[in-house]
Scaffold this motif. Structure first.
Motif, PDB file in Angstrom:
ATOM      1  N   SER A 193      -6.149   4.789  30.157  1.00 45.69           N
ATOM      2  CA  SER A 193      -6.943   4.397  28.979  1.00 45.69           C
ATOM      3  C   SER A 193      -8.391   4.846  29.075  1.00 45.69           C
ATOM      4  O   SER A 193      -9.132   4.756  28.109  1.00 45.69           O
ATOM      5  CB  SER A 193      -6.912   2.876  28.802  1.00 45.69           C
ATOM      6  OG  SER A 193      -7.644   2.275  29.840  1.00 45.69           O
ATOM      7  N   ASP A 249     -10.332  -4.867  33.788  1.00 43.43           N
ATOM      8  CA  ASP A 249     -11.675  -4.793  33.198  1.00 43.43           C
ATOM      9  C   ASP A 249     -11.628  -5.529  31.848  1.00 43.43           C
ATOM     10  O   ASP A 249     -11.780  -6.750  31.800  1.00 43.43           O
ATOM     11  CB  ASP A 249     -12.024  -3.305  33.064  1.00 43.43           C
ATOM     12  CG  ASP A 249     -13.462  -3.040  32.696  1.00 43.43           C
ATOM     13  OD1 ASP A 249     -14.064  -3.888  32.027  1.00 43.43           O
ATOM     14  OD2 ASP A 249     -13.993  -1.977  33.059  1.00 43.43           O
ATOM     15  N   ASN A 294      -3.110   5.689  38.270  1.00 41.59           N
ATOM     16  CA  ASN A 294      -3.268   6.171  39.630  1.00 41.59           C
ATOM     17  C   ASN A 294      -4.007   5.178  40.528  1.00 41.59           C
ATOM     18  O   ASN A 294      -3.767   5.120  41.736  1.00 41.59           O
ATOM     19  CB  ASN A 294      -4.094   7.479  39.621  1.00 41.59           C
ATOM     20  CG  ASN A 294      -3.323   8.629  39.005  1.00 41.59           C
ATOM     21  OD1 ASN A 294      -2.124   8.704  39.087  1.00 41.59           O
ATOM     22  ND2 ASN A 294      -4.049   9.547  38.378  1.00 41.59           N
ATOM     23  N   LEU A 323      -7.177  -4.665  28.444  1.00 46.75           N
ATOM     24  CA  LEU A 323      -6.398  -4.038  27.363  1.00 46.75           C
ATOM     25  C   LEU A 323      -5.205  -3.251  27.898  1.00 46.75           C
ATOM     26  O   LEU A 323      -4.127  -3.260  27.312  1.00 46.75           O
ATOM     27  CB  LEU A 323      -7.295  -3.127  26.510  1.00 46.75           C
ATOM     28  CG  LEU A 323      -8.330  -3.869  25.659  1.00 46.75           C
ATOM     29  CD1 LEU A 323      -9.299  -2.881  25.017  1.00 46.75           C
ATOM     30  CD2 LEU A 323      -7.650  -4.723  24.591  1.00 46.75           C
TER      31      LEU A 323
HETATM   32  C1  PRP Z   1      -8.105   1.848  35.057  1.00 45.68           C
HETATM   33  C2  PRP Z   1      -7.491   0.796  35.971  1.00 45.68           C
HETATM   34  C3  PRP Z   1      -6.734  -0.061  35.005  1.00 45.68           C
HETATM   35  C4  PRP Z   1      -7.568  -0.010  33.748  1.00 45.68           C
HETATM   36  C5  PRP Z   1      -8.395  -1.260  33.633  1.00 45.68           C
HETATM   37  O1  PRP Z   1      -7.162   2.844  34.818  1.00 45.68           O
HETATM   38  O2  PRP Z   1      -6.672   1.372  36.937  1.00 45.68           O
HETATM   39  O3  PRP Z   1      -5.434   0.425  34.764  1.00 45.68           O
HETATM   40  O4  PRP Z   1      -8.405   1.139  33.872  1.00 45.68           O
HETATM   41  O5  PRP Z   1      -9.159  -1.252  32.455  1.00 45.68           O
HETATM   42  P1  PRP Z   1      -8.963  -2.289  31.273  1.00 45.68           P
HETATM   43  O6  PRP Z   1      -8.692  -3.632  31.868  1.00 45.68           O
HETATM   44  O7  PRP Z   1     -10.286  -2.230  30.549  1.00 45.68           O
HETATM   45  O8  PRP Z   1      -7.827  -1.824  30.410  1.00 45.68           O
HETATM   46  P2  PRP Z   1      -7.508   4.280  34.226  1.00 45.68           P
HETATM   47  O9  PRP Z   1      -7.098   4.335  32.783  1.00 45.68           O
HETATM   48  O10 PRP Z   1      -8.932   4.648  34.547  1.00 45.68           O
HETATM   49  O11 PRP Z   1      -6.510   5.217  35.010  1.00 45.68           O
HETATM   50  P3  PRP Z   1      -6.435   5.474  36.592  1.00 45.68           P
HETATM   51  O12 PRP Z   1      -5.803   4.250  37.207  1.00 45.68           O
HETATM   52  O13 PRP Z   1      -5.572   6.663  36.709  1.00 45.68           O
HETATM   53  O14 PRP Z   1      -7.843   5.708  37.110  1.00 45.68           O
END
Ligand code: PRP
Length: 178
Positions: free
Chosen positions: A74, A107, A48, A110
């Motif tokens: 995730s 972040d 999202n 992954l």
């Molecule tokens: C967040 C963000 C990325 C991911 C980054 O998504 O939008 O997709 O985390 O984290 P990483 O680099 O450690 O994998 P989230 O899973 O929180 O879903 P959202 O976008 O619906 O908030």
């Protein structure tokens, strides 16, 4: 928006203001407008969180382009679970296409590491990544990220599409945890 924002049990302070975000997006859009001429890229927006950033960026892209959405997840609370779920899949054929994946934040990387494998299996001509935020300490250069607005330290951030347990996406500024 106020300088301090309380969401559930946590307090956040204003960190990156809207004007700075928009200026950074102008820079990215300019590069995309130059580098993607004639390539008709497909922007794949990772829901999202990326919806606000993607909307602002794509409005400034003036070349021919298409968009598609994917929903990956995730996170639980403030930490990544490391397990990437594809909650809603792609409905477009990426074979021989130039793909630009749009994220709100990279972040640990992954989430995209896993999704990039899926995308490359579809036989695209090229795949690039655009993100509003990147945390270099957590990311450790797992894969190339071409378009980045801001590199930030390892702090929990909300706003501008990013959430804390579902809350906080509805802000034009980015906040960090106090
Ligand atoms: C967040 C963000 C990325 C991911 C980054 O998504 O939008 O997709 O985390 O984290 P990483 O680099 O450690 O994998 P989230 O899973 O929180 O879903 P959202 O976008 O619906 O908030």
């Amino acid at each position: 928006m106020p300088n301090t924002w309380t969401l559930k049990d946590k307090s956040f302070e204003k960190y990156i203001i809207s004007q700075d975000i928009q200026a950074a997006i102008d820079g990215l859009a300019q590069r995309i407008n130059q580098e993607m001429v004639g390539k008709n890229p497909v922007f794949v927006i990772v829901l999202n969180g990326a919806f606000i950033f993607a909307s602002d960026l794509i409005k400034k892209v003036k070349i021919d382009c298409e968009i598609a959405f994917v929903k990956l997840s995730s996170y639980a609370g403030t930490s990544s679970t490391g397990i990437v779920r594809e909650v809603m899949g792609l409905d477009i054929d990426l074979k021989e296409r130039t793909v630009i994946i749009i994220e709100d934040i990279v972040d640990t990387g992954l989430t995209l590491d896993s999704f990039l494998n899926t995308v490359w299996k579809m036989g695209p001509a090229d795949v690039k990544v655009a993100t509003c935020l990147l945390k270099p300490e957590a990311f450790k250069d797992r894969f190339p990220v071409e378009y980045v607005c801001f590199r930030i330290p390892n702090e929990f951030v909300v706003g501008y599409g990013l959430d804390y347990d579902g809350l906080g996406r509805n802000s034009e500024d980015i906040y960090k945890i106090k």
